[in-house]
Design a protein around this motif. Structure first.
Motif, PDB file in Angstrom:
ATOM      1  N   THR A 302       0.837  -1.200   0.000  1.00 33.67           N
ATOM      2  CA  THR A 302       0.000   0.000   0.000  1.00 33.67           C
ATOM      3  C   THR A 302       0.872   1.249   0.000  1.00 33.67           C
ATOM      4  O   THR A 302       2.054   1.212   0.342  1.00 33.67           O
ATOM      5  CB  THR A 302      -0.918   0.068   1.239  1.00 33.67           C
ATOM      6  N   ALA A 314      -4.016   3.024   0.168  1.00 31.99           N
ATOM      7  CA  ALA A 314      -4.710   2.022  -0.634  1.00 31.99           C
ATOM      8  C   ALA A 314      -3.718   1.097  -1.310  1.00 31.99           C
ATOM      9  O   ALA A 314      -2.518   1.362  -1.364  1.00 31.99           O
ATOM     10  CB  ALA A 314      -5.591   2.715  -1.674  1.00 31.99           C
ATOM     11  N   SER A 315      -4.212   0.016  -1.852  1.00 29.50           N
ATOM     12  CA  SER A 315      -3.369  -0.980  -2.501  1.00 29.50           C
ATOM     13  C   SER A 315      -2.631  -0.390  -3.701  1.00 29.50           C
ATOM     14  O   SER A 315      -3.194   0.392  -4.466  1.00 29.50           O
ATOM     15  CB  SER A 315      -4.222  -2.158  -2.976  1.00 29.50           C
TER      16      SER A 315
END
Length: 479
Positions: A302, A314-315
């Motif tokens: 992330t 976030a990823s």
């Protein structure tokens, strides 16, 4: 067989030939110069081959241009580099050499490597200040590498022996490419890297990623103190700073902070960075701190962009995260293949859907990852995972010790450290116990806090009372 990483590095160095590639306090190399030295080193490494099996080459040194030359030279020779944390001591190094069947070790002249070495180090000019030792003779049995493996790195295993993670070239390339794409790394960036290149924080964010993008890599030497960071930033005009949380803690404790004029991004990983430290750092420097979450076995996962809110972001591209009662699970394009020296252990952590169980607890909110703890017992100190049971076992083997308990504890600066409460006879001293640990364990596993008692306090069922142990340390710190 054709391997991906030599081609990827060769292509990147060729495309950016005249640009600065890497610099350290002793000098610098442009891309063309780095390629020339690396190919010369590769010829030397190839000369050590004694059989048809790929050479296994351990890199055991601190960050430098010579380290980078040795790493690329190993790849260009068709050999497999094993990136060994320079904080490991002779005992752990000898374990690695034996467990993984290393052929050669590239290291500093004064490194304590005599236990695993079978012949004196040989000075090869192509390696600069580093030297080469042969650590294996003949063709005896050793664990077989997967045919796709191009790099090996290490993580602390649950047994205390460093687990050797095999990575395919495709996984290493994906980690670098997805990091560069997900974080906007460009040819205009100058990366000040304060983390060891053997560690995932630097390996994934600052090695191949820099060359794919045409960025320059600037390496420091010695302990990454706040003053050393300031000098590095001012001398290089760095745009990115890559460091562990402890460095940011150190910087915010200074009364004045300079040197951050050109820095646009600071990246932190390896351990949680306290929100108060992140806010204070940005207030003092004007530079946002971007949290990054990664796992040694799965690569970078992330990234939190500026203004991305709390959490770890976030990823990244190529990553899928799941959060549930059994912890954080991940599937990534940069995932390792297995542990070379611990058959079945890595595979046992992969579920039926191909997700790796990280051992971290947490949740996803609006796509961002938030960690809440660990499902296992490992202690995270400065980005390194430590098994407290292993450390306690070593302490119990010291003279005049009857029992020992090791656990995570906050030091006087509020930073996590490894502490141990040790029950001893009248002859034991803290100094002797530190020396005993240092003879067996790498320096980062030696407890930062040691407290001696006559008897370990226990709870109602006879197990060590963590509450009472922590109270003992609290009293000792304030007494």
């Amino acid at each position: 067989m054709t391997f991906l990483l030599p081609e990827a590095f060769s292509d990147a160095l060729s495309r950016h030939g005249g640009r600065l590639a890497v610099a350290d306090p002793d000098g610098s190399l442009d891309c063309a110069g780095l390629a020339e030295r690396a190919h010369a080193a590769a010829a030397r490494i190839t000369g050590h081959a004694t059989s048809g099996d790929r050479l296994r080459v351990g890199l055991y040194a601190t960050n430098s241009t010579d380290y980078l030359v040795s790493y690329l030279g190993t790849l260009f020779a068709g050999a497999v580099p094993f990136l060994i944390d320079s904080a490991f001591g002779p005992f752990e190094l000898s374990r690695i050499a034996e467990d993984c069947g290393l052929d050669l070790l590239i290291h500093a002249q004064d490194a304590a490597v005599s236990p695993p070495a079978t012949e004196p180090p040989v000075r090869e000019d192509e390696f600069g200040a580093l030297v080469v030792s042969r650590v294996r003779e003949g063709s005896g049995p050793r664990p077989r590498l997967l045919g796709t493996t191009e790099v090996c790195r290490f993580t602390s295993g649950s047994t205390g022996r460093p687990n050797c993670i095999e990575f395919s070239g495709r996984a290493v390339h994906a980690a670098a490419a997805n990091w560069a794409r997900g974080t906007g790394l460009s040819a205009e960036d100058r990366i000040a890297c304060l983390a060891a290149l053997s560690n995932g924080l630097a390996f994934n964010t600052s090695l191949l990623a820099a060359f794919l993008s045409g960025a320059s890599l600037h390496l420091s030497r010695g302990l990454p103190t706040a003053s050393r960071v300031t000098r590095l930033l001012e001398s290089t005009g760095a745009t990115r700073l890559v460091a562990f949380p402890a460095l940011y803690e150190s910087i915010v404790r200074r009364s004045t902070v300079t040197g951050f004029t050109t820095v646009r991004t600071a990246i932190s990983s390896g351990a949680p960075l306290r929100e108060s430290v992140r806010e204070r750092f940005t207030h003092l420097t004007g530079v946002p701190v971007h949290n990054y979450y990664g796992v040694a076995e799965t690569g970078p996962l992330t990234y939190a962009p500026e203004g991305g809110g709390s959490g770890l972001g976030a990823s990244l591209p190529g990553v899928r995260l799941l959060a549930g009662p059994d912890g954080i699970r991940v599937r990534s394009e940069s995932m390792g293949s297995r542990y070379l020296n611990a058959p079945g252990v890595f595979e046992d952590r992969i579920d039926a859907e191909g997700f790796y169980r990280t051992g971290d607890q947490g949740y996803l909110r609006d796509g961002a990852l938030h960690l809440t703890g660990r499902t296992g017992r490992m202690v995270n100190v400065g980005g390194r995972k430590i098994d407290p049971i292993e450390v306690a076992g070593v302490l119990r083997g010291a003279p005049d010790v009857t029992d020992a308990v090791a656990f995570e504890y906050e030091n006087q600066h509020g930073e996590p450290t490894l502490a141990a409460v040790v029950a001893t006879g009248p002859g034991a001293t803290v100094r002797e116990l530190r020396e005993h640990c240092a003879a067996v364990l790498p320096s980062f596993k030696v407890p930062g806090i040691l407290h001696l008692v006559d008897e370990i306090p226990v709870n109602s069922i006879g197990k060590p009372s963590v509450v009472r142990l922590r109270r003992l340390l609290d009293d000792a710190q304030t007494g």
